[in-house]
Design a protein around this motif. Structure first.
Motif: not given
Lengths: 328, 328
Positions: A38, A41, A45-47, A50, A203, A228-230, A234
């Motif tokens: 991984i 990140i 990307a979490w906040h 997307p 994921i 999702p952004g992450p 990835i």
């Protein structure tokens, strides 16, 4: 929830056999046990929601990795499973032939949406179907259908408004069998899974490639921000890392060969598979499945074909040693 | 893809105004700018298929956090948006009344599935509808409809096979307005978003609570493994962290008050909102939106109501100072 039997459910295994002291060796799936590392990140990307430009970058990278034309219509989803759930919306009420035995969700999802589903043993038996579904290479036996034959079938189906669905969930280990270079051709819809080859099934990332009408419809059904952004970040990193992919193909090939040798040396008959899992036959399969489970090793049984077991790859020396010790 | 206008698309902003030297201050969404800190994630959550027992733990935690009965049917999804995409499957072809103006995806998704959609200004106008949809508190104006009134409407709809959909995307900041304690009641379907209050919109996590028939159907449409493993783990941690939630409610309330004061002091008329965003009116809104955009501050315009702007919360002193400087 789904009534289709699946591998990978450790809680169910624990309910049956209790938790093993040394932890589970989960060989019940076809997921690469040596996952892509991984990357760091970006907190954004979490906040943030997307971002569309990052999603576009992911789609460009996926096309390139899979060898699809640069203008091939493609859509990303939170896992291939949700695409399988949506496929019946592309041809409501169709007569569907599924080349079996194979991954159970295809038949279940088409049937749940009111399609007339037949599981067939050969493509000849699928002549009257409007939709033909196969997994290529197949899960669990690794059967590969020749590309020329599939393209002719896709053309034939396209001519009468039909669709050929080719689920290439395990195609990273047999890249020459992939139809991705033909993506965009009418009548052909290809599914690709990220999680299995990259060892990141948690994921949830998958793709559909096909003609614009089908891909646009799937994108509308998924709506904005489906991935999702992450997972986008990835995916971009891993799908563009050709060095890791080439090394991994070699590592998986070696591990699959070693697994096949270990099993055949212990009286299992090899029934095929891919470099991510082996399918084997043994008259005492049910008893061996239980012996393995009691020892903390989870493999995949097939309730309606009780002499078969599917083994995923042990991840390293410890895993091979544990498996060898239990099988004796 | 979606044709509904949304906030949060920085690439589109950059295409219009260029990239700001000091980076974007994105106030175009209702996402908490002080996100929940991402906890350490077990590598197994990325590697394995999402585990059913962890998903069950997430659902138990979500019910508790939202104040729903311990046996209320609930389903998790990769974002509330995908639930909004699926809702029309619960009542195909229904006459739908949407209490507007509100979040645009509700009307778009029902219409795309062939429903007869009317946007109404009051619940009185919704009397003939089979499905009534409202966002509570509403986006963008923060309107809250009284719980007793909504429960009576749900009962009335249930008696004739209808459904009341209450999208509580922003209800964490007005917990007493939530109908979650009534979840499971026939005719009532509640949507909850994880990403906005917890500031983790990129993760994609949302829930539906309702009667068993509707929740079971949504779960089947989503299929197994719809929620990524890391989202399950982060959700369990964040939804059970009551201390952070209480502190965050207080912080958001203070920041929203400060934002409202800043804007009204500069000639904007407050038109409502929640503690995650403020809606304001200004005769020069279009010009101010452009001035803010050129200065790297993205806010949400409403093309059909050109004197309105919606401002999300600046995340700290820097953000408030930048905003104040640009507005003069």
């Amino acid at each position: 929830m789904s009534m289709v039997p699946h591998g990978g459910d450790l809680a169910a295994a624990e309910a049956r056999w209790g938790g093993p002291a040394e932890g589970w060796l989960d060989l019940s799936t076809g997921i690469n046990p040596m996952p892509y590392p991984i990357p760091a990140i970006d907190p954004a990307a979490w906040h943030r929601l997307p971002q569309h430009d990052r999603l576009r970058e992911l789609l460009v990278t996926a096309r390139s990795c899979y060898g699809a034309p640069v203008d091939a219509p493609i859509v990303a989803a939170p896992g291939t499973q949700i695409l399988i759930q949506l496929l019946p919306r592309l041809r409501p009420g169709a007569r569907v032939a599924i080349l079996g035995p194979t991954y159970g969700e295809h038949a279940a999802c088409w049937a749940a949406e009111g399609a007339a589903v037949a599981t067939v043993d050969s493509l000849e038996e699928a002549a009257a179907a409007e939709v033909v579904v196969l997994v290529n290479p197949n899960n669990p036996d690794g059967r590969i259908v020749d590309s020329e034959r599939l393209l002719a079938l896709a053309d034939d189906l396209a001519a009468r408004g039909g669709l050929l669905v080719v689920d290439e969930a395990f195609a990273e280990v047999t890249p020459r069998a992939s139809l991705a270079p033909e993506a965009g051709r009418p009548g052909l819809l290809i599914l690709r899974s990220f999680g299995k080859f990259f060892g990141l099934a948690g994921i949830r990332l998958g793709f559909a490639l096909g003609a614009a009408a089908e891909i646009d419809r799937l994108a509308r059904l998924l709506g904005p921000w489906a991935v999702p952004g992450p997972a986008i970040e990835i995916g971009i990193t891993a799908l563009s890392d050709r060095g890791w992919q080439d090394e991994t193909r070699a590592r998986l090939s070696a591990a699959a060969g070693r697994l096949a040798d270990l099993l055949t040396a212990r009286g299992f008959a090899d029934r095929g598979g891919t470099d991510l899992f082996r399918l084997v036959d043994h008259p005492e399969a049910a008893r061996l499945w239980d012996r393995l489970g009691r020892a903390g090793i989870l493999v995949r049984p097939f309730p309606d074909r009780p002499t078969l077991l599917r083994f995923g790859l042990p991840g390293g020396e410890d895993g091979f040693a544990r498996l060898a010790a239990v099988l004796g």
